[in-house]
Design a protein around this motif. Structure first.
Motif, PDB file in Angstrom:
ATOM      1  N   SER A 267       0.847  -1.195   0.000  1.00  0.00           N
ATOM      2  CA  SER A 267       0.000   0.000   0.000  1.00  0.00           C
ATOM      3  C   SER A 267       0.886   1.249   0.000  1.00  0.00           C
ATOM      4  N   GLY A 268       0.269   2.411   0.048  1.00  0.00           N
ATOM      5  CA  GLY A 268       1.005   3.658  -0.170  1.00  0.00           C
ATOM      6  C   GLY A 268       1.777   4.215   1.001  1.00  0.00           C
ATOM      7  N   ALA A 269       1.783   3.531   2.145  1.00  0.00           N
ATOM      8  CA  ALA A 269       2.549   4.027   3.288  1.00  0.00           C
ATOM      9  C   ALA A 269       4.042   3.982   2.984  1.00  0.00           C
ATOM     10  N   SER A 270       4.800   4.759   3.719  1.00  0.00           N
ATOM     11  CA  SER A 270       6.257   4.693   3.597  1.00  0.00           C
ATOM     12  C   SER A 270       6.730   3.311   4.038  1.00  0.00           C
ATOM     13  N   GLY A 271       7.812   2.838   3.411  1.00  0.00           N
ATOM     14  CA  GLY A 271       8.326   1.506   3.762  1.00  0.00           C
ATOM     15  C   GLY A 271       8.092   0.492   2.664  1.00  0.00           C
ATOM     16  N   ALA A 272       8.057   0.942   1.414  1.00  0.00           N
ATOM     17  CA  ALA A 272       7.834   0.027   0.282  1.00  0.00           C
ATOM     18  C   ALA A 272       8.871  -1.085   0.238  1.00  0.00           C
ATOM     19  N   VAL A 273      10.045  -0.825   0.795  1.00  0.00           N
ATOM     20  CA  VAL A 273      11.120  -1.812   0.802  1.00  0.00           C
ATOM     21  C   VAL A 273      10.692  -3.106   1.501  1.00  0.00           C
TER      22      VAL A 273
ATOM     23  N   VAL B 163      -0.500  -7.415  -5.297  1.00  0.00           N
ATOM     24  CA  VAL B 163      -1.456  -6.345  -5.601  1.00  0.00           C
ATOM     25  C   VAL B 163      -0.907  -5.061  -4.982  1.00  0.00           C
ATOM     26  N   VAL B 164      -0.913  -3.985  -5.774  1.00  0.00           N
ATOM     27  CA  VAL B 164      -0.286  -2.720  -5.376  1.00  0.00           C
ATOM     28  C   VAL B 164      -1.284  -1.584  -5.560  1.00  0.00           C
ATOM     29  N   THR B 165      -1.417  -0.738  -4.557  1.00  0.00           N
ATOM     30  CA  THR B 165      -2.332   0.397  -4.696  1.00  0.00           C
ATOM     31  C   THR B 165      -1.699   1.473  -5.579  1.00  0.00           C
ATOM     32  N   ARG B 166      -2.528   2.395  -6.042  1.00  0.00           N
ATOM     33  CA  ARG B 166      -2.019   3.471  -6.906  1.00  0.00           C
ATOM     34  C   ARG B 166      -0.997   4.322  -6.165  1.00  0.00           C
ATOM     35  N   SER B 167      -1.309   4.660  -4.894  1.00  0.00           N
ATOM     36  CA  SER B 167      -0.353   5.485  -4.152  1.00  0.00           C
ATOM     37  C   SER B 167       0.924   4.747  -3.847  1.00  0.00           C
ATOM     38  N   ALA B 168       0.861   3.417  -3.772  1.00  0.00           N
ATOM     39  CA  ALA B 168       2.084   2.636  -3.526  1.00  0.00           C
ATOM     40  C   ALA B 168       3.059   2.775  -4.687  1.00  0.00           C
ATOM     41  N   HIS B 169       2.544   2.902  -5.904  1.00  0.00           N
ATOM     42  CA  HIS B 169       3.437   3.081  -7.052  1.00  0.00           C
ATOM     43  C   HIS B 169       4.234   4.381  -6.915  1.00  0.00           C
ATOM     44  N   LEU B 170       3.595   5.413  -6.367  1.00  0.00           N
ATOM     45  CA  LEU B 170       4.302   6.683  -6.131  1.00  0.00           C
ATOM     46  C   LEU B 170       5.390   6.488  -5.073  1.00  0.00           C
TER      47      LEU B 170
ATOM     48  N   GLN C 269       9.426   6.933  -5.368  1.00  0.00           N
ATOM     49  CA  GLN C 269      10.100   7.922  -4.518  1.00  0.00           C
ATOM     50  C   GLN C 269      11.178   7.279  -3.636  1.00  0.00           C
ATOM     51  N   GLU C 270      10.839   6.137  -3.028  1.00  0.00           N
ATOM     52  CA  GLU C 270      11.749   5.545  -2.044  1.00  0.00           C
ATOM     53  C   GLU C 270      12.783   4.598  -2.645  1.00  0.00           C
ATOM     54  N   LEU C 271      12.403   3.907  -3.727  1.00  0.00           N
ATOM     55  CA  LEU C 271      13.292   2.879  -4.277  1.00  0.00           C
ATOM     56  C   LEU C 271      13.653   3.089  -5.744  1.00  0.00           C
ATOM     57  N   GLY C 272      13.024   4.088  -6.386  1.00  0.00           N
ATOM     58  CA  GLY C 272      13.257   4.296  -7.815  1.00  0.00           C
ATOM     59  C   GLY C 272      12.780   3.112  -8.636  1.00  0.00           C
ATOM     60  N   LEU C 273      11.715   2.456  -8.158  1.00  0.00           N
ATOM     61  CA  LEU C 273      11.224   1.224  -8.780  1.00  0.00           C
ATOM     62  C   LEU C 273       9.917   1.481  -9.513  1.00  0.00           C
TER      63      LEU C 273
ATOM     64  N   SER D 222       6.968  -2.080 -14.014  1.00  0.00           N
ATOM     65  CA  SER D 222       7.473  -3.286 -14.691  1.00  0.00           C
ATOM     66  C   SER D 222       8.608  -3.936 -13.937  1.00  0.00           C
ATOM     67  N   ALA D 223       9.491  -3.147 -13.323  1.00  0.00           N
ATOM     68  CA  ALA D 223      10.583  -3.709 -12.522  1.00  0.00           C
ATOM     69  C   ALA D 223      10.027  -4.417 -11.295  1.00  0.00           C
ATOM     70  N   LEU D 224       8.981  -3.857 -10.697  1.00  0.00           N
ATOM     71  CA  LEU D 224       8.348  -4.495  -9.551  1.00  0.00           C
ATOM     72  C   LEU D 224       7.677  -5.803  -9.965  1.00  0.00           C
ATOM     73  N   ALA D 225       7.006  -5.794 -11.105  1.00  0.00           N
ATOM     74  CA  ALA D 225       6.283  -6.978 -11.575  1.00  0.00           C
ATOM     75  C   ALA D 225       7.205  -8.183 -11.745  1.00  0.00           C
ATOM     76  N   GLU D 226       8.452  -7.930 -12.091  1.00  0.00           N
ATOM     77  CA  GLU D 226       9.412  -9.028 -12.275  1.00  0.00           C
ATOM     78  C   GLU D 226       9.724  -9.758 -10.973  1.00  0.00           C
ATOM     79  N   LYS D 227       9.414  -9.119  -9.853  1.00  0.00           N
ATOM     80  CA  LYS D 227       9.742  -9.699  -8.547  1.00  0.00           C
ATOM     81  C   LYS D 227       8.642 -10.622  -8.017  1.00  0.00           C
TER      82      LYS D 227
END
Length: 198
Positions: A12-18, A37-44, A48-52, A55-60
């Protein structure tokens, strides 16, 4: 042929995407099939936090579901999983789950996990907490969820931010019974002293 264990991973969109990204890596290493499953704000936040990017996330992950697709496999209890980890979990996502609001696939998948009496672990990222947050956490605990804020364990004497993240994620994976070597396990004060050199 035996089915691979499956887990739904929500970011979700909280800080701590890592935390969510690292959970995907550790689950892949453990042979667990991940449904992301990723929320819209999580993509932001991921950007911001990981430069991810998406598509790069989907590979994981093994399977990626659109947050708007409430008809996805993970929206049904007949789709067998070990449960769901939301890492990080925002207050908004936590509140939707607690009230039974299933306006997105994130909250619907979590609702399914609860109704099927499977494990739902929420790595809630918020501080300080007001009374409404605490009451929501109590309600979710009464419903069967596990509230697990990612709190650093300094007894493990982490040497890096990565080790601190791994410890929190590793403890979350413990709740699903997933084998890993991501965190240093406590063996007691006596054992720690015996391991010291003069």
């Amino acid at each position: 042929m035996e089915e691979r264990p499956r887990i739904v991973v929500g970011i979700s969109g909280a800080s701590g995407a890592v935390y969510g990204v690292r959970a995907l890596a550790l689950m892949r290493a453990a042979g667990v099939e991940t449904h992301l499953v990723v929320t819209r704000s999580a993509h932001l936040t991921l950007s911001q936090e990981l430069g991810l990017g998406p598509s790069a996330l989907a590979e994981k992950a093994d399977v990626v579901h659109n947050v708007a697709d409430v008809g996805a496999s993970i929206s049904s209890g007949s789709f067998r999983t070990l449960g769901m980890l939301i890492a990080p979990c925002s207050v908004r996502t936590m509140s939707e789950i607690a009230t039974g609001v299933t306006s997105s696939l994130m909250s619907r998948a979590a609702d399914v996990v609860l109704k099927e009496r499977r494990r739902l672990v929420l790595m809630v990222r918020e501080t300080p907490l007001h009374l409404g947050h605490l009451r929501t956490m109590t309600a979710l605990t009464e419903m069967g969820a596990v509230i697990m804020p990612p709190v650093p364990a300094f007894y493990a004497q982490p040497a890096s931010l990565e080790e601190m993240v791994d410890h929190s994620v590793g403890r979350a994976l413990d709740l699903f019974g997933i084998d890993h070597d991501a965190c240093r396990r406590w063996t007691g004060m006596g054992a720690a002293r015996r391991g010291q050199t003069s």
